[in-house]
Design a protein around this motif. Structure first.
Motif, PDB file in Angstrom:
ATOM      1  N   CYS B  55     -79.354  -0.017 -44.918  1.00  0.00           N
ATOM      2  CA  CYS B  55     -78.263  -0.991 -44.867  1.00  0.00           C
ATOM      3  C   CYS B  55     -77.155  -0.530 -43.923  1.00  0.00           C
ATOM      4  O   CYS B  55     -76.547  -1.352 -43.227  1.00  0.00           O
ATOM      5  CB  CYS B  55     -77.711  -1.247 -46.259  1.00  0.00           C
ATOM      6  SG  CYS B  55     -78.880  -2.159 -47.286  1.00  0.00           S
ATOM      7  N   SER B  58     -78.020  -1.623 -40.373  1.00  0.00           N
ATOM      8  CA  SER B  58     -77.806  -3.040 -40.054  1.00  0.00           C
ATOM      9  C   SER B  58     -76.325  -3.393 -40.031  1.00  0.00           C
ATOM     10  O   SER B  58     -75.887  -4.198 -39.216  1.00  0.00           O
ATOM     11  CB  SER B  58     -78.537  -3.932 -41.070  1.00  0.00           C
ATOM     12  OG  SER B  58     -79.902  -4.028 -40.702  1.00  0.00           O
ATOM     13  N   LEU B  59     -75.537  -2.773 -40.913  1.00  0.00           N
ATOM     14  CA  LEU B  59     -74.107  -3.063 -40.954  1.00  0.00           C
ATOM     15  C   LEU B  59     -73.393  -2.491 -39.734  1.00  0.00           C
ATOM     16  O   LEU B  59     -72.524  -3.141 -39.159  1.00  0.00           O
ATOM     17  CB  LEU B  59     -73.480  -2.463 -42.224  1.00  0.00           C
ATOM     18  CG  LEU B  59     -73.718  -3.218 -43.530  1.00  0.00           C
ATOM     19  CD1 LEU B  59     -73.342  -2.342 -44.719  1.00  0.00           C
ATOM     20  CD2 LEU B  59     -72.918  -4.515 -43.553  1.00  0.00           C
ATOM     21  N   LEU B  60     -73.755  -1.280 -39.347  1.00  0.00           N
ATOM     22  CA  LEU B  60     -72.937  -0.551 -38.365  1.00  0.00           C
ATOM     23  C   LEU B  60     -73.539  -0.499 -36.970  1.00  0.00           C
ATOM     24  O   LEU B  60     -72.817  -0.411 -35.988  1.00  0.00           O
ATOM     25  CB  LEU B  60     -72.677   0.882 -38.876  1.00  0.00           C
ATOM     26  CG  LEU B  60     -71.960   0.959 -40.227  1.00  0.00           C
ATOM     27  CD1 LEU B  60     -71.855   2.402 -40.708  1.00  0.00           C
ATOM     28  CD2 LEU B  60     -70.571   0.331 -40.132  1.00  0.00           C
ATOM     29  N   PHE B  62     -76.187  -2.808 -35.864  1.00  0.00           N
ATOM     30  CA  PHE B  62     -76.288  -4.246 -35.610  1.00  0.00           C
ATOM     31  C   PHE B  62     -76.742  -4.555 -34.187  1.00  0.00           C
ATOM     32  O   PHE B  62     -76.094  -5.286 -33.439  1.00  0.00           O
ATOM     33  CB  PHE B  62     -74.949  -4.939 -35.914  1.00  0.00           C
ATOM     34  CG  PHE B  62     -75.049  -6.435 -35.916  1.00  0.00           C
ATOM     35  CD1 PHE B  62     -75.944  -7.085 -36.758  1.00  0.00           C
ATOM     36  CD2 PHE B  62     -74.273  -7.210 -35.065  1.00  0.00           C
ATOM     37  CE1 PHE B  62     -76.053  -8.466 -36.750  1.00  0.00           C
ATOM     38  CE2 PHE B  62     -74.378  -8.595 -35.058  1.00  0.00           C
ATOM     39  CZ  PHE B  62     -75.272  -9.218 -35.903  1.00  0.00           C
ATOM     40  N   GLN B 117     -68.626  -5.700 -32.080  1.00  0.00           N
ATOM     41  CA  GLN B 117     -69.808  -5.481 -32.912  1.00  0.00           C
ATOM     42  C   GLN B 117     -70.804  -6.631 -32.781  1.00  0.00           C
ATOM     43  O   GLN B 117     -71.993  -6.449 -33.008  1.00  0.00           O
ATOM     44  CB  GLN B 117     -69.374  -5.278 -34.375  1.00  0.00           C
ATOM     45  CG  GLN B 117     -70.483  -4.917 -35.334  1.00  0.00           C
ATOM     46  CD  GLN B 117     -71.054  -3.518 -35.087  1.00  0.00           C
ATOM     47  OE1 GLN B 117     -71.100  -3.016 -33.980  1.00  0.00           O
ATOM     48  NE2 GLN B 117     -71.525  -2.882 -36.143  1.00  0.00           N
ATOM     49  N   TYR B 148     -74.764 -11.978 -38.455  1.00  0.00           N
ATOM     50  CA  TYR B 148     -74.361 -10.724 -39.093  1.00  0.00           C
ATOM     51  C   TYR B 148     -74.589 -10.785 -40.607  1.00  0.00           C
ATOM     52  O   TYR B 148     -75.159  -9.875 -41.198  1.00  0.00           O
ATOM     53  CB  TYR B 148     -72.892 -10.430 -38.794  1.00  0.00           C
ATOM     54  CG  TYR B 148     -72.457  -9.040 -39.192  1.00  0.00           C
ATOM     55  CD1 TYR B 148     -72.803  -7.944 -38.407  1.00  0.00           C
ATOM     56  CD2 TYR B 148     -71.727  -8.826 -40.354  1.00  0.00           C
ATOM     57  CE1 TYR B 148     -72.430  -6.661 -38.774  1.00  0.00           C
ATOM     58  CE2 TYR B 148     -71.342  -7.547 -40.720  1.00  0.00           C
ATOM     59  CZ  TYR B 148     -71.693  -6.467 -39.922  1.00  0.00           C
ATOM     60  OH  TYR B 148     -71.325  -5.201 -40.289  1.00  0.00           O
ATOM     61  N   ASN B 152     -77.846  -8.742 -42.467  1.00  0.00           N
ATOM     62  CA  ASN B 152     -77.586  -7.695 -43.445  1.00  0.00           C
ATOM     63  C   ASN B 152     -78.158  -8.026 -44.821  1.00  0.00           C
ATOM     64  O   ASN B 152     -78.685  -7.147 -45.502  1.00  0.00           O
ATOM     65  CB  ASN B 152     -76.081  -7.411 -43.517  1.00  0.00           C
ATOM     66  CG  ASN B 152     -75.639  -6.518 -42.377  1.00  0.00           C
ATOM     67  OD1 ASN B 152     -75.986  -5.343 -42.338  1.00  0.00           O
ATOM     68  ND2 ASN B 152     -74.934  -7.083 -41.423  1.00  0.00           N
TER      69      ASN B 152
END
Lengths: 102, 288
Positions: B55, B58-60, B62, B117, B148, B152
């Protein structure tokens, strides 16, 4: 721990290049050669990664069910199938070949 | 700038693209591609990464291709530095998207760190296809936000799902990674140069695999790109192609048509939107 180091470096590196693109004045890097190189680098990396993740087992080259799966993905791409269908075809064919002992 | 000229030309053609149409286009891309986070979640968990690690990526991070490359390299036993380097080089193209987007969106300084991002293949493709600055901003925001959030969520579901089914290899899920790469690569192989680069990279990547540490052959294979440009440059200077500042070879079309906005946007997408967006992006390029 090694995994977290790799994640940390990737997070920092990938964010830095995204942010840099928004900050840097366009004319400083937008030379034809640099643009062409930036477009070709992913081609080289993706081709090498595709081949390795299909035919590599550690340091040895192998021909196994994944090759059949990739072949199915290639057929799906030629037929202009949607992305998820392409990936699904590879997964299903790979699993099928393994199930029958490939 | 040429960019603005193209923008104005298109604005004249279709100045009144309704906001709802932009939102619809953007959501189409965001939802379709966002769902493919599921494949990443499964692949990452199957590669031995934990739920939190999957996770976090995917969050950071991306940016799909880099994420797949990283977990693939780690699964193969690569050291963290070569694994991260491969992921980083794949992410470099986003800098070139940012160059283009900053002109189109004209973002306030305070928003740039946040917007950065979302600077990826899909948001670039949608934004470049819009006729006006207002539409570009809406397209960028809606694509970025929907992609986004979904990317996620589906990453999380995929990682949980992979745990639930146990041996992901038995389900053929180890083929998802290379299939994703192939799907990203295929639309990039437009000209002989790109195909040559891909061919050389495959030979280097596989040929060096037995002799170099895991992860290093991919980095060496990246050298196929500058090699091809060098060969192309020599060929065009020898034949004295008229094309001047537009660089190598008349066969490659008008200068700039292979810039990152075009071929990268086309090729780098992580989803089905790629095919639809290709033409829009390409038209934009052609107009310039």
């Amino acid at each position: 721990m090694n995994t977290w180091i790799a994640i940390g470096l990737t997070v920092l590196g990938c964010y830095a290049v995204k942010f840099a693109g928004l900050l840097v004045p366009a004319h400083t890097v937008e030379r034809p050669y640099v643009r062409r190189l930036a477009a070709l680098l992913p081609v080289a990396l993706l081709a090498a990664l595709t081949a390795q993740q299909t035919f590599a087992d550690g340091h040895t080259l192998v021909l196994d069910a994944r090759a059949a799966g990739l072949g199915a993905a290639a057929v799906a791409l030629v037929l202009r199938a949607p992305f998820l269908v392409v990936v699904g075809a590879a997964v299903v064919v790979t699993a099928g070949v393994r199930a029958i002992g490939g | 700038m040429a960019q603005h000229t193209a923008l104005n030309d298109r604005a004249a053609d279709s100045a009144d693209k309704p906001d709802a149409a932009v939102v619809r286009d953007a959501l189409g891309v965001g939802v379709a591609v966002g769902l493919s986070g599921f494949a990443f979640g499964v692949t990452s968990a199957g590669s031995g990464l934990g739920l939190l690690q999957t996770c976090a990526l995917s969050l950071l991070v991306f940016t799909g291709a880099s994420q797949f490359a990283l977990v693939g390299a780690l699964a193969a036993g690569g050291n963290p530095f070569t694994a991260a380097a491969g992921a980083f080089f794949l992410g470099v193209r986003n800098a070139f998207y940012g160059l283009r987007l900053s002109q189109l969106l004209a973002l306030p300084r305070a928003l740039r760190p946040l917007a950065a991002q979302w600077v990826i293949d899909e948001t670039t493709a949608v934004t470049l296809a819009q006729p006006t600055r207002r539409a570009a901003r809406i397209g960028f925001t809606v694509t970025g936000l929907s992609l986004y959030v979904l990317w996620n969520l589906t990453t999380l579901l995929g990682a949980l799902g992979a745990r639930a089914i146990g041996d992901t290899r038995a389900w053929g899920l180890d083929a998802a990674g290379p299939a994703v790469f192939l799907a990203l690569l295929a639309p990039m192989l437009k000209t002989a140069t790109e195909r040559a680069v891909a061919g050389v990279a495959v030979v280097l990547g596989l040929g060096l695999l037995p002799v170099l540490p895991v992860g290093v052959p991919v980095l060496v294979a990246a050298a196929a790109a500058p090699l091809a440009l060098f060969a192309e440059g020599r060929r065009s200077s020898r034949s004295g192609v008229a094309g001047g500042s537009h660089g190598p070879g008349g066969s490659h079309g008008p200068g700039g048509s292979h810039g990152p906005g075009g071929s990268g946007g086309r090729g780098g997408s992580t989803g089905p939107a790629r095919v639809d967006q290709v033409d829009a992006t390409h038209d934009m390029e052609g107009n310039r």
